[in-house]
Design a protein around this motif. Sequence first.
Motif, PDB file in Angstrom:
ATOM      1  N   ALA A 169      41.708   5.628  52.033  1.00  0.00           N
ATOM      2  CA  ALA A 169      41.795   7.074  52.285  1.00  0.00           C
ATOM      3  C   ALA A 169      42.846   7.361  53.358  1.00  0.00           C
ATOM      4  O   ALA A 169      43.577   8.351  53.259  1.00  0.00           O
ATOM      5  CB  ALA A 169      40.431   7.602  52.730  1.00  0.00           C
ATOM      6  N   LEU A 170      42.935   6.507  54.372  1.00  0.00           N
ATOM      7  CA  LEU A 170      43.931   6.736  55.425  1.00  0.00           C
ATOM      8  C   LEU A 170      45.343   6.646  54.857  1.00  0.00           C
ATOM      9  O   LEU A 170      46.215   7.446  55.193  1.00  0.00           O
ATOM     10  CB  LEU A 170      43.756   5.724  56.566  1.00  0.00           C
ATOM     11  CG  LEU A 170      42.562   5.943  57.490  1.00  0.00           C
ATOM     12  CD1 LEU A 170      42.525   4.853  58.562  1.00  0.00           C
ATOM     13  CD2 LEU A 170      42.589   7.322  58.142  1.00  0.00           C
ATOM     14  N   GLU A 171      45.575   5.680  53.956  1.00  0.00           N
ATOM     15  CA  GLU A 171      46.904   5.565  53.335  1.00  0.00           C
ATOM     16  C   GLU A 171      47.187   6.783  52.455  1.00  0.00           C
ATOM     17  O   GLU A 171      48.292   7.309  52.428  1.00  0.00           O
ATOM     18  CB  GLU A 171      46.986   4.287  52.488  1.00  0.00           C
ATOM     19  CG  GLU A 171      47.074   3.008  53.295  1.00  0.00           C
ATOM     20  CD  GLU A 171      46.915   1.754  52.438  1.00  0.00           C
ATOM     21  OE1 GLU A 171      46.837   0.673  53.025  1.00  0.00           O
ATOM     22  OE2 GLU A 171      46.854   1.861  51.191  1.00  0.00           O
ATOM     23  N   MET A 172      46.161   7.219  51.717  1.00  0.00           N
ATOM     24  CA  MET A 172      46.358   8.384  50.837  1.00  0.00           C
ATOM     25  C   MET A 172      46.637   9.635  51.685  1.00  0.00           C
ATOM     26  O   MET A 172      47.475  10.462  51.341  1.00  0.00           O
ATOM     27  CB  MET A 172      45.119   8.585  49.949  1.00  0.00           C
ATOM     28  CG  MET A 172      45.314   9.640  48.883  1.00  0.00           C
ATOM     29  SD  MET A 172      43.931   9.774  47.748  1.00  0.00           S
ATOM     30  CE  MET A 172      44.293   8.508  46.544  1.00  0.00           C
ATOM     31  N   ALA A 227      52.724  13.458  54.279  1.00  0.00           N
ATOM     32  CA  ALA A 227      54.175  13.302  54.450  1.00  0.00           C
ATOM     33  C   ALA A 227      54.945  14.111  53.413  1.00  0.00           C
ATOM     34  O   ALA A 227      56.110  14.409  53.609  1.00  0.00           O
ATOM     35  CB  ALA A 227      54.556  11.834  54.346  1.00  0.00           C
ATOM     36  N   ARG A 228      54.305  14.452  52.305  1.00  0.00           N
ATOM     37  CA  ARG A 228      55.020  15.147  51.219  1.00  0.00           C
ATOM     38  C   ARG A 228      54.526  16.565  50.959  1.00  0.00           C
ATOM     39  O   ARG A 228      55.190  17.323  50.243  1.00  0.00           O
ATOM     40  CB  ARG A 228      54.862  14.346  49.916  1.00  0.00           C
ATOM     41  CG  ARG A 228      55.613  13.047  49.968  1.00  0.00           C
ATOM     42  CD  ARG A 228      55.160  12.058  48.918  1.00  0.00           C
ATOM     43  NE  ARG A 228      55.930  10.824  49.085  1.00  0.00           N
ATOM     44  CZ  ARG A 228      55.642   9.889  49.971  1.00  0.00           C
ATOM     45  NH1 ARG A 228      54.591  10.011  50.756  1.00  0.00           N
ATOM     46  NH2 ARG A 228      56.397   8.812  50.091  1.00  0.00           N
ATOM     47  N   ALA A 229      53.379  16.921  51.518  1.00  0.00           N
ATOM     48  CA  ALA A 229      52.735  18.172  51.121  1.00  0.00           C
ATOM     49  C   ALA A 229      53.581  19.400  51.434  1.00  0.00           C
ATOM     50  O   ALA A 229      53.681  20.320  50.614  1.00  0.00           O
ATOM     51  CB  ALA A 229      51.366  18.275  51.780  1.00  0.00           C
ATOM     52  N   ALA A 231      41.710  13.158  43.347  1.00  0.00           N
ATOM     53  CA  ALA A 231      41.209  11.841  43.754  1.00  0.00           C
ATOM     54  C   ALA A 231      39.768  11.932  44.242  1.00  0.00           C
ATOM     55  O   ALA A 231      39.342  12.952  44.779  1.00  0.00           O
ATOM     56  CB  ALA A 231      42.092  11.273  44.862  1.00  0.00           C
ATOM     57  N   ALA A 232      39.061  10.839  44.036  1.00  0.00           N
ATOM     58  CA  ALA A 232      37.720  10.712  44.608  1.00  0.00           C
ATOM     59  C   ALA A 232      37.887   9.890  45.882  1.00  0.00           C
ATOM     60  O   ALA A 232      37.860   8.657  45.854  1.00  0.00           O
ATOM     61  CB  ALA A 232      36.795  10.033  43.621  1.00  0.00           C
ATOM     62  N   VAL A 233      38.122  10.598  46.968  1.00  0.00           N
ATOM     63  CA  VAL A 233      38.446   9.944  48.248  1.00  0.00           C
ATOM     64  C   VAL A 233      37.149   9.568  48.964  1.00  0.00           C
ATOM     65  O   VAL A 233      36.231  10.391  49.046  1.00  0.00           O
ATOM     66  CB  VAL A 233      39.249  10.909  49.155  1.00  0.00           C
ATOM     67  CG1 VAL A 233      39.744  10.199  50.402  1.00  0.00           C
ATOM     68  CG2 VAL A 233      40.404  11.537  48.389  1.00  0.00           C
ATOM     69  N   ALA A 234      37.088   8.365  49.493  1.00  0.00           N
ATOM     70  CA  ALA A 234      35.898   7.964  50.249  1.00  0.00           C
ATOM     71  C   ALA A 234      35.751   8.856  51.474  1.00  0.00           C
ATOM     72  O   ALA A 234      36.706   9.015  52.238  1.00  0.00           O
ATOM     73  CB  ALA A 234      36.026   6.513  50.675  1.00  0.00           C
ATOM     74  N   ILE A 253      41.797  14.999  53.259  1.00  0.00           N
ATOM     75  CA  ILE A 253      43.197  15.215  52.863  1.00  0.00           C
ATOM     76  C   ILE A 253      43.403  16.658  52.419  1.00  0.00           C
ATOM     77  O   ILE A 253      44.333  17.349  52.836  1.00  0.00           O
ATOM     78  CB  ILE A 253      43.572  14.249  51.721  1.00  0.00           C
ATOM     79  CG1 ILE A 253      43.356  12.801  52.155  1.00  0.00           C
ATOM     80  CG2 ILE A 253      45.013  14.480  51.264  1.00  0.00           C
ATOM     81  CD1 ILE A 253      43.385  11.793  51.018  1.00  0.00           C
ATOM     82  N   LEU A 254      42.506  17.105  51.555  1.00  0.00           N
ATOM     83  CA  LEU A 254      42.628  18.441  50.981  1.00  0.00           C
ATOM     84  C   LEU A 254      42.562  19.513  52.069  1.00  0.00           C
ATOM     85  O   LEU A 254      43.375  20.446  52.099  1.00  0.00           O
ATOM     86  CB  LEU A 254      41.492  18.624  49.956  1.00  0.00           C
ATOM     87  CG  LEU A 254      41.377  19.940  49.239  1.00  0.00           C
ATOM     88  CD1 LEU A 254      42.659  20.292  48.492  1.00  0.00           C
ATOM     89  CD2 LEU A 254      40.200  19.894  48.260  1.00  0.00           C
TER      90      LEU A 254
END
Length: 408
Positions: free
Chosen positions: A263-266, A272-274, A284-287, A316-317
């Motif tokens: 999740a940290l990498e995602m 960085a791109r958003a 994604a199903a993020v932990a 993230i979202l």
Amino acid sequence: MTLSAERIVLGVSGGIAAYKAPDLVRRLREAGAEVRVVLTQGARAFVGPLTFQAVSHQPVHTDLLDPAAEAGMGHLELARWADRVVIAPATADCLARLAAGLADDLLTTLCLATEAPITVCPAMNHVMWRAAATQDNLATLVQRGIDVIGPEEGSLAEGESGPGRLTEPAEVVRRLIAAPAAPRTAGHAPKSGPLAGRHVLITAGPTREAIDAVRFIANRSSGRMGFALAAAAQASGARVTLIAGPSTEPTPTNVERIDVETALEMHAATLARASASDLFIAAAAVADYRVADPVTHKLKNSREQQTLALVANPDILRDVAALPNGPFTLGFAAETEALEEHARHKLTAKGLDMIAANRVGDGMGFEVADNTLHVLWPDGAVTLGPATKGQIAHDLLTIAGEQLDGAG
Ligand code: PMT
């Protein structure tokens, strides 16, 4: 796969992260590439040409108007020689100069003169990275088919922390191998379609959170829904970046795929791109949690009860939705009960533009080929399906595209 026999021009611009560029040269060569290094004037203030000459085993190129260099391999020969141009680090100034189409030094001239694909690896102070001018320049470059690797989140040279670290050389090489050099037109969005000219950023698949050297926490997401959305967005004319957790799904044609595990990498890859994207879809199903202290060896079986301490992952979202001038945000809500109530709550609590409620469990949602979504936005709602995830993806993008156009 390797970079066997690939001819890479590595451009190095003048930032502190230039000290990592010799290691990148070494790793590119280990992967089989032939490397020619081009240094900007700023880069030379950080690392000298002799270092690069030693690791690349080739003369280093520094000046546009150097008679000796032009007599050997001048800027046009270099531009034609390259199978791929990689710029690492790419400073804010370098991105601005590329976006403006300047041709007043060797690196910028080479980039204008080459038909080879170009990859930039930005690295800079986090405030400079987030600056509207930098993000606009990046969006221009992405729109022109230039690939971007990084930057990563973390501590920066000036003692501050945030997005701006140069992606580690080993990871840059891994990404270059994963995305074989193709003509720069490939990866360009088709010129027509309802999302033409838009950059769509999508997360897909599960994340894996390490427990020890061999075990991890994950979930049942296959990536199918997110990959179907990436394919549908590409077919609708968008330029698409797909940030994927571990998944065996094939990469849709002309979609830029960035593989992550945790999740940290995602989170880092997405944030960085958003700002440079128009539409962000979090499929994604993020932990929600990761193991507080994963161990680097394999845990022994002691036959005794064990307790895992967990810490919350960043959302993230939520973080993308909170960006000033961020993209239109479309979240998912995976629910087993009270679907609309929970989804409406997430829509408001995370500050989203739209949410797709997905009933999961009992063979629904995760892994399977078909799906049903209840799509909600502040003043509307519609149910999609049951249908294939491909069809649902197409219909969902149509609705999101209409709302995005409406939002200006
Ligand atoms: O991959 P498939 O097998 O095709 O399955 C598709 C799917 C069921 C995984 C997909 O359709 C789906 O519902 N994805 C969202 C799963 C989820 O994690 O939902 P959630 O309600 O827990 O999270 C809400 C939203 O916040 C989601 O958009 C999620 O991506 C996002 N999130 C959650 C946690 C976190 N740390 N960061 C996030 O961005």
